[in-house]
Scaffold this motif. Structure first.
Motif, mmCIF file in Angstrom:
data_model
loop_
_atom_site.group_PDB
_atom_site.id
_atom_site.type_symbol
_atom_site.label_atom_id
_atom_site.label_comp_id
_atom_site.label_asym_id
_atom_site.label_seq_id
_atom_site.Cartn_x
_atom_site.Cartn_y
_atom_site.Cartn_z
ATOM 1 N N ALA A 278 0.851 -1.191 0.000
ATOM 2 C CA ALA A 278 0.000 0.000 0.000
ATOM 3 C C ALA A 278 0.884 1.236 0.000
ATOM 4 C CB ALA A 278 -0.919 0.008 1.227
ATOM 5 N N ALA A 279 0.402 2.290 -0.651
ATOM 6 C CA ALA A 279 1.213 3.489 -0.881
ATOM 7 C C ALA A 279 1.782 4.063 0.412
ATOM 8 C CB ALA A 279 0.385 4.538 -1.617
ATOM 9 N N TYR A 280 0.914 4.364 1.391
ATOM 10 C CA TYR A 280 1.419 5.024 2.586
ATOM 11 C C TYR A 280 2.390 4.147 3.357
ATOM 12 C CZ TYR A 280 1.938 7.913 6.658
ATOM 13 O OH TYR A 280 2.494 8.691 7.640
ATOM 14 N N SER B 110 -2.202 13.700 3.407
ATOM 15 C CA SER B 110 -3.305 12.784 3.637
ATOM 16 C C SER B 110 -3.616 12.767 5.127
ATOM 17 C CB SER B 110 -2.952 11.372 3.168
ATOM 18 O OG SER B 110 -2.080 10.741 4.095
ATOM 19 N N ILE B 111 -4.741 12.152 5.480
ATOM 20 C CA ILE B 111 -5.094 12.049 6.893
ATOM 21 C C ILE B 111 -4.057 11.219 7.649
ATOM 22 C CG2 ILE B 111 -7.572 12.414 6.584
ATOM 23 C CD1 ILE B 111 -7.964 9.370 6.704
ATOM 24 N N TRP B 112 -3.362 10.316 6.958
ATOM 25 C CA TRP B 112 -2.328 9.525 7.633
ATOM 26 C C TRP B 112 -1.053 10.329 7.831
ATOM 27 C CZ3 TRP B 112 -2.189 5.319 10.540
ATOM 28 C CH2 TRP B 112 -3.358 4.555 10.604
ATOM 29 N N ASP B 113 -0.755 11.254 6.942
ATOM 30 C CA ASP B 113 0.364 12.168 7.199
ATOM 31 C C ASP B 113 0.117 12.962 8.473
ATOM 32 O OD1 ASP B 113 1.945 11.658 4.838
ATOM 33 O OD2 ASP B 113 0.463 12.780 3.685
ATOM 34 N N VAL B 114 -1.104 13.446 8.630
ATOM 35 C CA VAL B 114 -1.460 14.239 9.805
ATOM 36 C C VAL B 114 -1.476 13.359 11.052
ATOM 37 C CG1 VAL B 114 -3.289 15.611 10.866
ATOM 38 C CG2 VAL B 114 -2.755 15.923 8.435
ATOM 39 N N HIS B 115 -2.089 12.185 10.956
ATOM 40 C CA HIS B 115 -2.243 11.279 12.094
ATOM 41 C C HIS B 115 -0.889 10.821 12.643
ATOM 42 C CE1 HIS B 115 -4.162 8.128 14.506
ATOM 43 N NE2 HIS B 115 -3.424 7.201 13.905
ATOM 44 N N THR B 116 0.017 10.447 11.757
ATOM 45 C CA THR B 116 1.285 9.890 12.222
ATOM 46 C C THR B 116 2.255 10.953 12.722
ATOM 47 O OG1 THR B 116 2.297 9.922 10.018
ATOM 48 C CG2 THR B 116 1.096 7.940 10.644
ATOM 49 N N LYS C 31 2.838 3.710 17.719
ATOM 50 C CA LYS C 31 3.859 3.180 18.620
ATOM 51 C C LYS C 31 5.221 3.793 18.295
ATOM 52 C CE LYS C 31 1.745 -1.281 19.744
ATOM 53 N NZ LYS C 31 1.869 -2.753 19.651
ATOM 54 N N ASN C 32 5.932 4.139 19.338
ATOM 55 C CA ASN C 32 7.272 4.738 19.217
ATOM 56 C C ASN C 32 7.269 6.063 18.465
ATOM 57 O OD1 ASN C 32 8.519 2.440 20.478
ATOM 58 N ND2 ASN C 32 8.324 1.361 18.533
ATOM 59 N N ASN C 33 6.072 6.658 18.306
ATOM 60 C CA ASN C 33 5.943 7.895 17.517
ATOM 61 C C ASN C 33 6.525 7.738 16.111
ATOM 62 O OD1 ASN C 33 4.554 9.470 19.408
ATOM 63 N ND2 ASN C 33 6.449 10.013 20.466
ATOM 64 N N ASP C 34 6.407 6.522 15.556
ATOM 65 C CA ASP C 34 6.831 6.290 14.177
ATOM 66 C C ASP C 34 5.910 7.046 13.225
ATOM 67 O OD1 ASP C 34 8.831 4.569 15.008
ATOM 68 O OD2 ASP C 34 7.628 2.751 14.716
ATOM 69 N N ASN C 35 6.366 7.218 12.001
ATOM 70 C CA ASN C 35 5.521 7.802 10.954
ATOM 71 C C ASN C 35 5.930 7.239 9.598
ATOM 72 O OD1 ASN C 35 7.658 9.528 9.749
ATOM 73 N ND2 ASN C 35 7.516 10.616 11.710
ATOM 74 N N GLY C 36 5.150 7.551 8.579
ATOM 75 C CA GLY C 36 5.419 7.038 7.240
ATOM 76 C C GLY C 36 6.133 8.025 6.350
ATOM 77 N N ASN C 37 6.797 9.016 6.932
ATOM 78 C CA ASN C 37 7.432 10.060 6.128
ATOM 79 C C ASN C 37 8.470 9.490 5.159
ATOM 80 O OD1 ASN C 37 5.894 11.698 7.745
ATOM 81 N ND2 ASN C 37 7.615 12.620 8.840
ATOM 82 N N ILE C 38 9.201 8.462 5.606
ATOM 83 C CA ILE C 38 10.198 7.809 4.758
ATOM 84 C C ILE C 38 9.776 6.385 4.434
ATOM 85 C CG2 ILE C 38 12.601 7.045 4.609
ATOM 86 C CD1 ILE C 38 13.349 9.353 6.472
ATOM 87 N N ALA C 39 9.226 5.689 5.433
ATOM 88 C CA ALA C 39 8.780 4.302 5.265
ATOM 89 C C ALA C 39 9.883 3.471 4.625
ATOM 90 C CB ALA C 39 7.478 4.253 4.472
ATOM 91 N N CYS C 40 9.590 2.807 3.505
ATOM 92 C CA CYS C 40 10.591 1.988 2.810
ATOM 93 C C CYS C 40 11.284 2.766 1.695
ATOM 94 C CB CYS C 40 9.942 0.743 2.219
ATOM 95 S SG CYS C 40 9.057 -0.265 3.421
ATOM 96 N N ASP C 41 10.986 4.054 1.595
ATOM 97 C CA ASP C 41 11.583 4.916 0.570
ATOM 98 C C ASP C 41 11.379 4.335 -0.834
ATOM 99 O OD1 ASP C 41 12.870 7.281 -0.158
ATOM 100 O OD2 ASP C 41 14.834 6.328 -0.232
ATOM 101 N N HIS C 42 10.254 3.661 -1.011
ATOM 102 C CA HIS C 42 9.948 3.037 -2.307
ATOM 103 C C HIS C 42 9.851 4.071 -3.426
ATOM 104 C CE1 HIS C 42 8.114 0.162 -5.084
ATOM 105 N NE2 HIS C 42 7.086 0.976 -5.243
ATOM 106 N N TYR C 43 9.465 5.280 -3.083
ATOM 107 C CA TYR C 43 9.341 6.342 -4.088
ATOM 108 C C TYR C 43 10.661 6.545 -4.822
ATOM 109 C CZ TYR C 43 8.117 10.930 -6.080
ATOM 110 O OH TYR C 43 7.866 11.981 -6.930
ATOM 111 N N HIS C 44 11.771 6.432 -4.098
ATOM 112 C CA HIS C 44 13.082 6.606 -4.715
ATOM 113 C C HIS C 44 13.738 5.279 -5.098
ATOM 114 C CE1 HIS C 44 12.738 10.360 -2.166
ATOM 115 N NE2 HIS C 44 12.932 10.845 -3.379
ATOM 116 N N ARG C 45 13.266 4.177 -4.524
ATOM 117 C CA ARG C 45 13.944 2.885 -4.698
ATOM 118 C C ARG C 45 13.084 1.877 -5.452
ATOM 119 N NH1 ARG C 45 18.218 2.425 -0.689
ATOM 120 N NH2 ARG C 45 18.317 4.353 0.535
#
Length: 460
Positions: free
Chosen positions: A14-16, A30-36, A51-65
């Motif tokens: 999934a994208a996010y 997105s609402i998930w950008d705001v939520h995380t 948990k751990n105040n993680d977020n999807g800002n970088i995630a797996c960096d699939h956009y670049h990889r």
């Protein structure tokens, strides 16, 4: 145990959860950008959103990889890759101006997949709803189904010359119930039961209008479906009474339970809301949504029914033939997520769903979280994932042998990723991701899956 010759073996994401680049190249919030990125404790629970105040800002960096990731998919041998589009990467505000850089990213990904011999399967919405649209009411806004359909049209016009397989929504049950009723996930609303039905009706109508746009604007013959997560049940035994009881339980809505599958699939595939559910909710069910004009929009012809299955409940027939839930045994087999391991759902739920809705079944998600790490030998040994997939796939083959047209199996997930409110603490992937370095390592299960695909399941 050879599967049908045209059976599709693949994986999903999934994208996010994988893309990252949350604030790059014109993407909107997105609402998930705001939520995380909101690290304040919840005023009701006192717990942080993630948990751990993680977020999807970088995630797996699939956009670049993505090129590296597609190469790994090819190495594993998958034939189909289900991914979702980020609505706000394509239309930053959710409606209005289109972001060409977002279109370019998905064009490049699609072309890379096709060059690798991998069929792209697009999911149009996987929970990352545009924040700008949430601020004007979200799914409660009367124009939201049409706004969604406009977005669908943009995507179809951009990608359908190469993409044949389309799904409108992923798990609308989770998005609405967990995000809008329970208030645990984005956008963290806690609406009343009556308000929930308006949201359900809106997202189902969005699906219907979306299907119409796909059919109207597709540039080739396409296959259209949806990817819900039906509540899963399986019989205590193969006794016909237990099988009938489990099937009845799978399509019962006679308690105040919004998770009941018939609230979500009967309108889509049969053209009506469940009568037993309407009776159970009484005055909390808004009769105005039960109108033939809207239901005709919702009830569009589909080519397949996608299903996300992980765990389910065991059902037996009592001495009157009525369905009774059987409690899990003490110390039941469970994943790292503490989900019960119930492989028989992959035999029985396709049978039950096909009996009721008469659509081919595509397993759009199935997998498990484990405590995986890179061993001293540089490999990731995950024998329990191999065992889990083998058990579930053997049961799926039984459904096929019993006459159910099962199109394929897309495991969740292609790689470890951001697991929503659980952050990076759960690993579902065939590929291990070191989030600090972004190094990818194919797990033993990925190499095992390669052998399954090469033999078309014969080696199971």
């Amino acid at each position: 145990m050879k599967f049908p010759n045209n059976f599709v073996w693949g994986a999903a994401s999934a994208a996010y959860q994988i893309e990252g680049a949350s604030f790059e190249d014109g993407k909107g919030l997105s609402i998930w950008d705001v939520h995380t990125n909101d690290t304040h404790p919840d005023p009701i629970t006192g717990i942080s959103n993630i948990k751990n105040n993680d977020n999807g800002n970088i995630a797996c960096d699939h956009y670049h990889r993505y090129r590296e990731d597609v190469a790994l998919m090819k190495k594993i041998g998958i034939k189909a890759y289900r991914f979702s589009l980020s609505w706000t990467r394509i239309i930053p505000d959710g409606q209005g101006a289109v972001n060409q850089k977002g279109i370019d990213f998905y064009n490049n990904l699609i072309d890379e997949l096709l060059a690798a011999g991998i069929e792209p399967y697009i999911t149009l919405f996987h929970w990352d709803f545009p924040q700008k649209l949430q601020e004007i009411g979200g799914w409660s806004h009367p124009d939201m189904p049409r706004i969604f359909a406009d977005y669908v049209q943009v995507a179809v016009e951009a990608f359908s010359d190469r993409v044949k397989y389309w799904m409108t929504l992923n798990e609308p049950q989770c998005h609405i119930i967990v995000g809008h009723v329970d208030g645990k996930c984005a956008p963290k609303l806690r609406v009343s039961p009556k308000e929930a039905f308006y949201l359900i009706h809106s997202i189902l109508k969005a699906h219907g209008l979306g299907v119409q746009r796909i059919r109207q604007y597709a540039k080739q013959n396409v296959q259209v479906g949806i990817a819900p997560n039906p509540s899963a049940f399986y019989p205590y035994s193969d006794n016909p009474d237990d099988q009938l009881a489990a099937q009845e339980k799978a399509f019962t809505a006679d308690s105040r339970n919004l998770w009941a599958t018939t609230w979500w699939l009967d309108p889509l595939l049969l053209g009506h809301y469940p009568e037993d559910g309407i009776e159970a909710y009484g005055s909390d069910f808004p009769q105005e949504i039960n109108n033939p004009e809207d239901l005709a929009i919702i009830n569009q012809s589909l080519d397949f029914l996608g299903c996300n299955f992980y765990t389910g409940a065991c059902v037996r027939a009592d001495n009157k033939g009525m369905p009774v839930i059987v409690d899990p045994k003490i110390g039941y087999d469970r994943t790292a997520f503490k989900w019960e391991v119930t492989p028989r759902i992959l035999q029985y739920m396709p049978i039950f769903l096909y009996n009721r809705y008469h659509l081919p079944i595509l397993i759009t998600e199935n997998g498990l979280s484990l405590s995986d790490w890179v061993s001293l030998d540089g490999k990731v040994h995950d024998p329990n994932r191999i065992d889990y997939m083998q058990r579930y796939l053997r049961e799926l083959k039984k459904a096929i042998d019993r006459g159910v047209p099962v199109l394929g199996y897309l495991t969740w997930s292609i790689m470890d990723n951001f697991e929503w409110n659980d952050g990076y603490g759960e690993r579902f992937g065939l590929i291990h991701v070191d989030y600090g370095t972004q190094k990818r390592t194919i797990k033993d299960s990925g190499y095992w899956y390669n052998k399954i695909i090469e033999s078309n399941g014969k080696s199971l």
